[in-house]
Design a protein around this motif. Structure first.
Motif, PDB file in Angstrom:
ATOM      1  N   PRO A  71       0.831  -1.205   0.000  1.00 50.81           N
ATOM      2  CA  PRO A  71       0.000   0.000   0.000  1.00 50.81           C
ATOM      3  C   PRO A  71       0.864   1.252   0.000  1.00 50.81           C
ATOM      4  O   PRO A  71       1.965   1.271   0.572  1.00 50.81           O
ATOM      5  CB  PRO A  71      -0.803  -0.120   1.301  1.00 50.81           C
ATOM      6  CG  PRO A  71      -0.720  -1.551   1.684  1.00 50.81           C
ATOM      7  CD  PRO A  71       0.593  -2.045   1.173  1.00 50.81           C
TER       8      PRO A  71
ATOM      9  N   TYR B 299      -3.003   5.523  -4.930  1.00 51.87           N
ATOM     10  CA  TYR B 299      -3.271   6.459  -3.839  1.00 51.87           C
ATOM     11  C   TYR B 299      -4.769   6.547  -3.566  1.00 51.87           C
ATOM     12  O   TYR B 299      -5.548   6.914  -4.447  1.00 51.87           O
ATOM     13  CB  TYR B 299      -2.737   7.837  -4.197  1.00 51.87           C
ATOM     14  CG  TYR B 299      -3.072   8.929  -3.209  1.00 51.87           C
ATOM     15  CD1 TYR B 299      -2.892   8.748  -1.843  1.00 51.87           C
ATOM     16  CD2 TYR B 299      -3.543  10.167  -3.660  1.00 51.87           C
ATOM     17  CE1 TYR B 299      -3.184   9.763  -0.940  1.00 51.87           C
ATOM     18  CE2 TYR B 299      -3.825  11.192  -2.769  1.00 51.87           C
ATOM     19  CZ  TYR B 299      -3.642  10.987  -1.413  1.00 51.87           C
ATOM     20  OH  TYR B 299      -3.942  11.994  -0.523  1.00 51.87           O
ATOM     21  N   TYR B 300      -5.138   6.175  -2.342  1.00 48.84           N
ATOM     22  CA  TYR B 300      -6.504   6.332  -1.857  1.00 48.84           C
ATOM     23  C   TYR B 300      -6.437   7.033  -0.505  1.00 48.84           C
ATOM     24  O   TYR B 300      -6.034   6.419   0.485  1.00 48.84           O
ATOM     25  CB  TYR B 300      -7.186   4.978  -1.704  1.00 48.84           C
ATOM     26  CG  TYR B 300      -7.439   4.272  -3.008  1.00 48.84           C
ATOM     27  CD1 TYR B 300      -8.483   4.660  -3.829  1.00 48.84           C
ATOM     28  CD2 TYR B 300      -6.632   3.211  -3.407  1.00 48.84           C
ATOM     29  CE1 TYR B 300      -8.713   4.014  -5.032  1.00 48.84           C
ATOM     30  CE2 TYR B 300      -6.861   2.557  -4.606  1.00 48.84           C
ATOM     31  CZ  TYR B 300      -7.903   2.967  -5.410  1.00 48.84           C
ATOM     32  OH  TYR B 300      -8.134   2.324  -6.602  1.00 48.84           O
TER      33      TYR B 300
ATOM     34  N   GLU C  27      -8.535   7.788   1.782  1.00 46.13           N
ATOM     35  CA  GLU C  27      -9.277   7.189   2.891  1.00 46.13           C
ATOM     36  C   GLU C  27      -8.561   5.982   3.476  1.00 46.13           C
ATOM     37  O   GLU C  27      -8.807   5.600   4.617  1.00 46.13           O
ATOM     38  CB  GLU C  27     -10.704   6.812   2.476  1.00 46.13           C
ATOM     39  CG  GLU C  27     -10.794   5.876   1.299  1.00 46.13           C
ATOM     40  CD  GLU C  27     -10.958   6.568  -0.024  1.00 46.13           C
ATOM     41  OE1 GLU C  27     -11.934   6.249  -0.735  1.00 46.13           O
ATOM     42  OE2 GLU C  27     -10.121   7.430  -0.378  1.00 46.13           O
ATOM     43  N   ARG C  28      -7.667   5.398   2.715  1.00 44.03           N
ATOM     44  CA  ARG C  28      -6.858   4.288   3.200  1.00 44.03           C
ATOM     45  C   ARG C  28      -5.463   4.748   3.614  1.00 44.03           C
ATOM     46  O   ARG C  28      -4.926   4.316   4.635  1.00 44.03           O
ATOM     47  CB  ARG C  28      -6.729   3.213   2.105  1.00 44.03           C
ATOM     48  CG  ARG C  28      -5.895   1.992   2.510  1.00 44.03           C
ATOM     49  CD  ARG C  28      -5.564   1.125   1.306  1.00 44.03           C
ATOM     50  NE  ARG C  28      -4.691   1.823   0.353  1.00 44.03           N
ATOM     51  CZ  ARG C  28      -4.348   1.319  -0.829  1.00 44.03           C
ATOM     52  NH1 ARG C  28      -4.817   0.140  -1.200  1.00 44.03           N
ATOM     53  NH2 ARG C  28      -3.554   2.006  -1.638  1.00 44.03           N
ATOM     54  N   ASP C  29      -4.869   5.612   2.812  1.00 45.50           N
ATOM     55  CA  ASP C  29      -3.461   5.979   2.971  1.00 45.50           C
ATOM     56  C   ASP C  29      -3.247   7.244   3.790  1.00 45.50           C
ATOM     57  O   ASP C  29      -2.112   7.544   4.171  1.00 45.50           O
ATOM     58  CB  ASP C  29      -2.820   6.186   1.591  1.00 45.50           C
ATOM     59  CG  ASP C  29      -2.924   4.944   0.727  1.00 45.50           C
ATOM     60  OD1 ASP C  29      -2.653   3.841   1.243  1.00 45.50           O
ATOM     61  OD2 ASP C  29      -3.275   5.073  -0.460  1.00 45.50           O
TER      62      ASP C  29
ATOM     63  N   VAL D  47     -16.643  -2.427  -1.222  1.00 50.66           N
ATOM     64  CA  VAL D  47     -15.313  -2.896  -1.604  1.00 50.66           C
ATOM     65  C   VAL D  47     -15.159  -4.399  -1.404  1.00 50.66           C
ATOM     66  O   VAL D  47     -14.634  -5.106  -2.269  1.00 50.66           O
ATOM     67  CB  VAL D  47     -14.237  -2.132  -0.804  1.00 50.66           C
ATOM     68  CG1 VAL D  47     -12.862  -2.733  -1.054  1.00 50.66           C
ATOM     69  CG2 VAL D  47     -14.237  -0.657  -1.184  1.00 50.66           C
ATOM     70  N   ASP D  48     -15.628  -4.920  -0.271  1.00 43.45           N
ATOM     71  CA  ASP D  48     -15.479  -6.353  -0.006  1.00 43.45           C
ATOM     72  C   ASP D  48     -16.239  -7.188  -1.034  1.00 43.45           C
ATOM     73  O   ASP D  48     -15.727  -8.194  -1.530  1.00 43.45           O
ATOM     74  CB  ASP D  48     -15.971  -6.685   1.404  1.00 43.45           C
ATOM     75  CG  ASP D  48     -15.041  -6.139   2.483  1.00 43.45           C
ATOM     76  OD1 ASP D  48     -13.865  -5.880   2.172  1.00 43.45           O
ATOM     77  OD2 ASP D  48     -15.505  -5.969   3.621  1.00 43.45           O
TER      78      ASP D  48
ATOM     79  N   ARG E 288     -12.678   5.029  -4.883  1.00 37.45           N
ATOM     80  CA  ARG E 288     -12.616   4.188  -3.701  1.00 37.45           C
ATOM     81  C   ARG E 288     -11.583   3.091  -3.891  1.00 37.45           C
ATOM     82  O   ARG E 288     -11.393   2.593  -4.987  1.00 37.45           O
ATOM     83  CB  ARG E 288     -13.985   3.538  -3.418  1.00 37.45           C
ATOM     84  CG  ARG E 288     -15.025   4.517  -2.917  1.00 37.45           C
ATOM     85  CD  ARG E 288     -16.331   3.781  -2.648  1.00 37.45           C
ATOM     86  NE  ARG E 288     -16.154   2.666  -1.739  1.00 37.45           N
ATOM     87  CZ  ARG E 288     -16.102   2.778  -0.418  1.00 37.45           C
ATOM     88  NH1 ARG E 288     -16.158   3.972   0.150  1.00 37.45           N
ATOM     89  NH2 ARG E 288     -15.946   1.723   0.363  1.00 37.45           N
ATOM     90  N   PRO E 289     -10.914   2.666  -2.813  1.00 37.53           N
ATOM     91  CA  PRO E 289      -9.887   1.659  -2.963  1.00 37.53           C
ATOM     92  C   PRO E 289     -10.440   0.254  -3.168  1.00 37.53           C
ATOM     93  O   PRO E 289     -11.352  -0.159  -2.451  1.00 37.53           O
ATOM     94  CB  PRO E 289      -9.130   1.724  -1.623  1.00 37.53           C
ATOM     95  CG  PRO E 289     -10.137   2.216  -0.652  1.00 37.53           C
ATOM     96  CD  PRO E 289     -11.031   3.133  -1.424  1.00 37.53           C
TER      97      PRO E 289
ATOM     98  N   SER F  60      -8.574  -2.200  -2.545  1.00 39.59           N
ATOM     99  CA  SER F  60      -7.674  -2.953  -1.659  1.00 39.59           C
ATOM    100  C   SER F  60      -6.865  -3.971  -2.453  1.00 39.59           C
ATOM    101  O   SER F  60      -6.784  -5.138  -2.123  1.00 39.59           O
ATOM    102  CB  SER F  60      -8.484  -3.666  -0.562  1.00 39.59           C
ATOM    103  OG  SER F  60      -9.176  -2.751   0.220  1.00 39.59           O
TER     104      SER F  60
ATOM    105  N   ASP G 135      -3.634  -4.077  -2.910  1.00 38.83           N
ATOM    106  CA  ASP G 135      -2.261  -4.341  -2.481  1.00 38.83           C
ATOM    107  C   ASP G 135      -2.180  -5.541  -1.554  1.00 38.83           C
ATOM    108  O   ASP G 135      -3.127  -5.906  -0.910  1.00 38.83           O
ATOM    109  CB  ASP G 135      -1.701  -3.105  -1.764  1.00 38.83           C
ATOM    110  CG  ASP G 135      -1.747  -1.892  -2.678  1.00 38.83           C
ATOM    111  OD1 ASP G 135      -1.197  -1.972  -3.779  1.00 38.83           O
ATOM    112  OD2 ASP G 135      -2.339  -0.874  -2.285  1.00 38.83           O
TER     113      ASP G 135
END
Length: 248
Positions: free
Chosen positions: A70, A93-94, A96-98, A207-208, A243-244, A246, A248
Motif C-alpha cells: 500500500p 493512492y486512496y 481514505e486508506r493511505d 469494496v469487499d 474508492r480503494p 484494496s 495491495d
C-alpha cells in the motif's frame, strides 16, 4: 530478463505476480513486513523456485524488484538495499486508506514520483496498478495469443522501463509506455485505463463485495491499441477520488 524476481509485499497483487513469475520459470524471493515465517503457506503453494525472506533480503536478492505494498507503507521500502535496482511500483493512492498527502492531493507529484523520491538511488517504474489481482493472473497469455492484453508502464529511466517490459512479456502481457513518472497520473484511479477495461460493467457494491465479485469475473482482454484510446480520453482530476479496491 531477470533470473530472480524480488517481491516486497505478499498481498493479492504481490501473490498474483509471484504465481505468474513461478509459472514463467523465474526464481522468486518474497519478503513482507511481517517476516518470512508468515509466508510459509504461500511459498509452499508457489513451489520450489520461490522462497521467503525479509523485505531487505528480497530487495538484495532480486535482479528486478516488484514493490507490491500500500502507498501508505512506502517509507518501509529498504532504500539502501534497493540502491541501483529497477523497482516496479504497483501502489495506488486512496486518501481514505493511505491518509491525505498534500503533494498528491494538489498534483505536485504522482504517487510513483513520491516513491522515487524515497528511493532516490533506485529507478522506479509504475506497473501492475491498473488491473485487479484475479484478472492479472487469469488474463495472462503467450506472446502470440490473439487475445493478449496490455498493461501500462511509466518511468524516467529507459533501461528500467525496458526491464519492466521484459518482465511483463514473460508474465503474459504487452507493455504500453505512457511516458515519465510525471505522466503516470494517466494510470491512476478514476482514469479510463484503470481497472474497468479489464472487468467490463461493474455492479454497484461495497469494496469487499467487489473483491469477491472479481474472483468470479472472467475478465476482458484489453489490447495495446485499446489502451491507447483510453489514454487519449484521460483527464486529470484530484488524486484519490476513487474508492480503494484494496488491491495491495
Amino acid at each position: 530478463m531477470p533470473g530472480t524476481l524480488g517481491l516486497i509485499g505478499s498481498g493479492m497483487i504481490g501473490s498474483a505476480v509471484a504465481r505468474l513469475a513461478v509459472a514463467a520459470g523465474l526464481d522468486v524471493v518474497i519478503g513482507n513486513s511481517r517476516g518470512p515465517e508468515t509466508l510459509a503457506d504461500l511459498v509452499a503453494e508457489l513451489g520450489g523456485t520461490a522462497r521467503a525472506a525479509t523485505s531487505e533480503e528480497a530487495a538484495r536478492a532480486g535482479d528486478l524488484i516488484v514493490a507490491a505494498i500500500p502507498l501508505a507503507a512506502y517509507r518501509r521500502l529498504p532504500a539502501d538495499a534497493l540502491t541501483g535496482k529497477a523497482v516496479l511500483d504497483t501502489a495506488n493512492y486512496y486518501p481514505e486508506r493511505d491518509g491525505h498527502l498534500t503533494e498528491l492531493d494538489e498534483g505536485e507529484l504522482t504517487s510513483t514520483a513520491l516513491i522515487q523520491r524515497h528511493l532516490a538511488d533506485s529507478r522506479v517504474v509504475k506497473a501492475f496498478n491498473t488491473i485487479t489481482p484475479h484478472q492479472l493472473f487469469s488474463l495472462a497469455r503467450p506472446a502470440d495469443a490473439p487475445d493478449r492484453s496490455a498493461l501500462l508502464i511509466a518511468g524516467d529511466d529507459a533501461e528500467a522501463k525496458a526491464a519492466a517490459t521484459g518482465l511483463l512479456n514473460v508474465l503474459g502481457y504487452d507493455a504500453v509506455d505512457i511516458g515519465t513518472l510525471a505522466d503516470s497520473w494517466r494510470s491512476e484511479p478514476g482514469t479510463p485505463a484503470y481497472i474497468a477495461p479489464y472487468l467490463g460493467e461493474v455492479p454497484a457494491m461495497n469494496v469487499d463485495d467487489f473483491l469477491r465479485w472479481t474472483q468470479r469475473a472472467p475478465g476482458i482482454a484489453v489490447p495495446a491499441a485499446r489502451i491507447g484510446e483510453l489514454l487519449r480520453a484521460a483527464v486529470r482530476r484530484p488524486a484519490g477520488e476513487a474508492r480503494p479496491p484494496s488491491e495491495d
